[in-house]
Structure formats: C-alpha cells, structure tokens
Design an enzyme around this catalytic site. Structure first.
Site, PDB file in Angstrom:
ATOM      1  N   LYS A  88      -8.765  53.535  73.090  1.00 61.86           N
ATOM      2  CA  LYS A  88      -7.737  54.216  74.067  1.00 61.86           C
ATOM      3  C   LYS A  88      -6.671  53.035  74.295  1.00 61.86           C
ATOM      4  O   LYS A  88      -6.942  51.850  73.761  1.00 61.86           O
ATOM      5  CB  LYS A  88      -8.363  54.391  75.203  1.00 61.86           C
ATOM      6  CG  LYS A  88      -9.244  53.317  76.040  1.00 61.86           C
ATOM      7  CD  LYS A  88     -10.033  54.121  76.984  1.00 61.86           C
ATOM      8  CE  LYS A  88     -10.919  52.841  77.918  1.00 61.86           C
ATOM      9  NZ  LYS A  88     -11.849  53.283  78.776  1.00 61.86           N
TER      10      LYS A  88
ATOM     11  N   ARG B 261     -15.449  59.020  89.425  1.00 63.17           N
ATOM     12  CA  ARG B 261     -14.014  58.955  88.724  1.00 63.17           C
ATOM     13  C   ARG B 261     -13.984  60.598  87.847  1.00 63.17           C
ATOM     14  O   ARG B 261     -13.421  61.389  88.654  1.00 63.17           O
ATOM     15  CB  ARG B 261     -13.857  57.715  87.621  1.00 63.17           C
ATOM     16  CG  ARG B 261     -12.425  57.728  87.222  1.00 63.17           C
ATOM     17  CD  ARG B 261     -12.444  56.333  86.420  1.00 63.17           C
ATOM     18  NE  ARG B 261     -13.253  56.193  85.125  1.00 63.17           N
ATOM     19  CZ  ARG B 261     -12.949  55.302  84.261  1.00 63.17           C
ATOM     20  NH1 ARG B 261     -12.254  54.402  84.549  1.00 63.17           N
ATOM     21  NH2 ARG B 261     -13.954  55.269  83.464  1.00 63.17           N
TER      22      ARG B 261
ATOM     23  N   TYR C 203      12.896  30.286  89.855  1.00 62.10           N
ATOM     24  CA  TYR C 203      13.308  31.350  91.158  1.00 62.10           C
ATOM     25  C   TYR C 203      12.794  30.663  92.377  1.00 62.10           C
ATOM     26  O   TYR C 203      11.510  30.435  92.282  1.00 62.10           O
ATOM     27  CB  TYR C 203      12.920  32.766  90.829  1.00 62.10           C
ATOM     28  CG  TYR C 203      13.882  33.467  89.785  1.00 62.10           C
ATOM     29  CD1 TYR C 203      15.283  33.672  90.251  1.00 62.10           C
ATOM     30  CD2 TYR C 203      13.479  34.071  88.608  1.00 62.10           C
ATOM     31  CE1 TYR C 203      16.021  34.368  89.383  1.00 62.10           C
ATOM     32  CE2 TYR C 203      14.360  34.752  87.888  1.00 62.10           C
ATOM     33  CZ  TYR C 203      15.801  34.888  88.365  1.00 62.10           C
ATOM     34  OH  TYR C 203      16.241  35.736  87.320  1.00 62.10           O
TER      35      TYR C 203
ATOM     36  N   MET D 278      11.454  37.112  84.078  1.00 65.25           N
ATOM     37  CA  MET D 278      11.209  38.289  82.948  1.00 65.25           C
ATOM     38  C   MET D 278      11.008  37.965  81.554  1.00 65.25           C
ATOM     39  O   MET D 278      10.119  38.537  80.870  1.00 65.25           O
ATOM     40  CB  MET D 278      12.650  39.175  83.220  1.00 65.25           C
ATOM     41  CG  MET D 278      12.101  40.684  82.491  1.00 65.25           C
ATOM     42  SD  MET D 278      13.831  41.689  82.597  1.00 65.25           S
ATOM     43  CE  MET D 278      13.670  42.310  84.232  1.00 65.25           C
TER      44      MET D 278
HETATM   45  C1  LIG Z   1     -12.984  52.264  78.717  1.00 67.89           C
HETATM   46  C2  LIG Z   1     -14.112  53.110  78.478  1.00 67.89           C
HETATM   47  C3  LIG Z   1     -15.118  52.744  77.732  1.00 67.89           C
HETATM   48  C4  LIG Z   1     -15.106  51.180  77.100  1.00 67.89           C
HETATM   49  O1  LIG Z   1     -15.388  50.140  78.021  1.00 67.89           O
HETATM   50  P1  LIG Z   1     -15.537  48.782  77.748  1.00 67.89           P
HETATM   51  O2  LIG Z   1     -15.828  47.978  79.046  1.00 67.89           O
HETATM   52  O3  LIG Z   1     -13.917  48.148  77.209  1.00 67.89           O
HETATM   53  O4  LIG Z   1     -16.455  48.341  76.574  1.00 67.89           O
HETATM   54  C5  LIG Z   1     -16.397  53.334  77.556  1.00 67.89           C
HETATM   55  N1  LIG Z   1     -16.626  54.362  78.198  1.00 67.89           N
HETATM   56  C6  LIG Z   1     -15.774  54.959  79.021  1.00 67.89           C
HETATM   57  C7  LIG Z   1     -15.903  56.295  79.704  1.00 67.89           C
HETATM   58  C8  LIG Z   1     -14.325  54.274  79.311  1.00 67.89           C
HETATM   59  O5  LIG Z   1     -13.392  54.783  80.066  1.00 67.89           O
END
Ligand SMILES: *Cc1c(COP(=O)(O)O)cnc(C)c1O
Length: 389
Positions: free
Chosen positions: A49, A146, A268, A327
C-alpha cells in the site's frame, strides 16, 4: 538520449540530481524471503500500500512477485489496478473494501475486497446476488477499533445458513494494535479472539500477523502473514535490533559550504546561535521532500522533549542538522570534518545503510513508516538489483 545531436555526452540525471533515492531491490527480495522463512508454515504475502511504502509499487511489486509473493495487500482499489500488470497471477486484496460504483475496477483487475463493515457486507451481498460467486475477504475487529466486523457479527455470519451460495470468502483477517510491543498482554487477547473467528470460519484461510506479528511467533502466523515495513528495511519491533536489510537510501546534495562566525545565528527564527566559528553544509532537501520539519536542530517544540536533532552521514562522519529545516534546504554542521571531505556537490546520506531510517525517524518523534511514505516527488530514483533481471 542525444536528441540526434552527437556532440552531447549521454548523462544519467541520477548522477547530478540534487536529491536521490536508491532502492535496492535485491535487499527487498531478500527481506521478503526472510519474512517468508520466519512465517514458518504460513505463506507470506506482501503489503504494498501507499506506493509500496513510498518506494514505488511497480518496481517493488514486480520484484516481490519474482521473489515468490502471490498474495498482495493494497489500501485502495486504484493501487490494486496499478499493481495488477506487475503481479499477473497474484491475489490482490484491497484493505479498505469496496464502495458502490467501484465494482468495475474490482472485476476488471481481479481485485479482492476486504469487507470492513456491515454496510460493505450488505452491499457486497447485493453485488454477488447479481454477479454470482466472486471472492472476498472479511476483516474482523479484535480490539483495534479501526476497520472490521464486530466479533459477534462475524461469528453470526459464520453460522448464518441463509447467506447466499455465491458468497465466497477466501480469507478472514484481523490486525494487532500492539504487535510492535511483544510484552503487551493485548496481543494474546487479540490472538484468543481471532482464534474463535478462525475456528468459526473453518476451511477458510486466516491471517493475523503483520511484520511485528511475524516476530511474535508461530501461534500468530495462521495461514497467511502480511509483512509490510520489514520488507522495506524498517523496524517492526520496538527495542530489538532490526534484522532486516536496508532497502532505501536517500541522499541530498550539498549546494554550498558556508563559513560562519561564533555568535551568528542559523536559519528561520534564528533559533540556533553558533558557539564557535563553523562550517555549514547547505543541502538540497527540506520538509517538502519529507525531511520533516520536526527533524530540525532547534526552534521546534519537539526539541524540548527529544533533545537530539536528526543526524546524517557524510564521507564516514555523522553530522547533525542545526537550526530549522526549511521547505527546500537543510543546514548541517560540518565543522568537525576535514575541509576535504565536506564540499559543495557532495552527497549527504539522510538515511540508508550508514544512517538507520528508524534512528532518523525517532529524532522527529515518528516512525520509519512515516519517513518513507513522505518522500515526495523531487527525488530522482534509481532501482537496482533483482528488478534488472
Ligand atoms: C499496513 C498493514 C499491514 C502491514 O503492516 P506492517 O507493520 O507494515 O508490516 C498489515 N495488515 C494491515 C491490515 C495493514 O493495514
């Protein structure tokens, strides 16, 4: 490219880019094989992802596919569509599930929705009653709060004899909220809950462990593990030496070396006052490149809590950030280095094999995941290793 003009020498933009990112695909593949090995009897998937944690879903995806991954997880359907040509025979799961109107992107790209709520489940039942059998996965919430069906709803669904015959779940999954903290009792509580879910959906594969969960041991592995950060070389477990190989190296070029006098201030807000005559390396990286402002040496509230600013690495030396990160530019103190090893045009390693990603992240009060996924668009990228094959 010479545009048909033979007086131009062929150059690689990487060789003079102000900012560059090197991705070691060999290390990525090795890390996947390592996680697959640590997953024991379970199969290891690959979580790609957020553009493969900022490192590029195409190059990383194809590398992981060649390494042997046949199950992938993305967050959004659009990411799955991008990945599909690079992982032709793989199962691609979409963690945020499906909305009405997205049916086509799922069907055309052969993506599997991970149903995350009762609403999604109801919508999905209507989709498959028209379309016929199509695989889905079910996420069950075992304490994260979640995404996922409530435990009771999931167990009821498992027993529901009236559910349509075309309903075809291929995976049930849940996610640990404290897998990175092995001493947390909640891991075992979530494990116990998930065992009930897994038993109720007998005959359907189950998955609980992300990177950290893999390190918790075989009880947590079930049928399929879901490593993400560990593949990219990041730290999965708190307070334990990270066994993974670094994958990403981020480098910024020194635009200018300045000399400044004791008593003068830097950047800054003039929040850093020099206590000695100094040499400063001004590097072409800033918070617009994900070199987070919280990495600054001074002038940010976080420095009251975490005194140490970020360090980077230059020709064998650790160098600190001083003053505020801006930046596009960051100031490093190179006073302690011989003049010959800190010159305009040199590259400073922001993180990589010599400067651990997670050490830098800690200086910003954050985690390696956030540094990687914040890299931004200005990096010139170079991939080497397995992807060249
Ligand atoms: C992002 C995610 C993972 C991977 O998690 P890592 O800590 O990066 O290994 C696995 N399962 C779900 C549901 C996630 O959201």
């Amino acid at each position: 490219m010479t545009d048909g003009r033979d007086d131009l020498v062929e150059t690689d933009p990487f060789d003079f880019a102000p900012l560059r990112l090197t991705v070691d695909l060999q290390a990525l593949a090795d890390n996947w094989r390592d996680m697959a090995h640590r997953s024991g009897k379970a199969r290891a998937s690959a979580v790609v992802k957020a553009d493969a944690y900022g490192l590029g879903i195409e190059d990383c995806g194809v590398t992981l596919y060649h390494a042997g991954a046949r199950d992938f997880f993305v967050a959004a359907a659009s990411e799955g569509a991008t990945l599909r040509p690079y992982a032709p025979e793989a199962r691609i799961f979409v963690l945020s599930g499906i909305w009405p109107g997205q049916e086509e992107i799922f069907f055309e790209n052969d993506l599997v929705p991970v149903l995350a709520s009762e609403e999604q489940l109801a919508f999905w039942m209507s989709v498959i009653s028209e379309r016929g059998p199509y695989p889905c996965a079910l996420q069950v919430d075992t304490g994260f709060n979640r995404l996922g069906l409530a435990m009771a709803d999931a167990l009821a669904l498992a027993d529901d004899v009236s559910r349509p015959a075309s309903f075809d779940p291929v995976l049930v999954l849940s996610h640990l909220h404290s897998g990175d903290t092995p001493s947390s009792e909640t891991n075992r509580q979530q494990l116990d809950s998930f065992r009930q879910v897994s038993a109720a959906f007998e005959g359907i594969e189950s998955s609980l462990a992300a990177s950290a969960g893999i390190f918790l041991g075989s009880e947590y592995h079930f049928d399929l593990t879901r490593p993400g950060i560990a593949l990219y070389g990041g730290e999965a477990v708190n307070g334990v030496a990270n066994p993974m190989r670094p994958v990403a190296t981020a480098e910024a070029r020194i635009v200018q070396i300045r000399t400044a006098k004791a008593g003068e201030t830097v950047s800054y807000g003039a929040t850093h006052r020099l206590t000695r005559d100094s040499r400063l390396a001004i590097a072409a990286v800033g918070y617009a490149d994900g070199y987070l402002r919280n990495l600054s040496g001074s002038g940010i509230p976080l420095r009251n809590a975490v005194p140490q600013s970020a360090h980077a690495f230059l020709n064998g030396h650790r160098i600190p950030v001083i003053g505020r990160i801006t930046m596009d530019l960051t100031i490093f103190d190179v006073t302690d280095l011989p003049a010959t090893v800190a010159q305009a045009g040199d590259y400073i390693e922001l993180f990589g094999p010599n400067m651990a990603l997670d050490e830098v992240a800690r200086a910003a009060g954050t985690i390696g995941y956030e540094l990687l996924t914040s890299l931004g668009l200005r990096y010139e990228r170079q991939y080497f290793g397995e992807g060249d094959l």
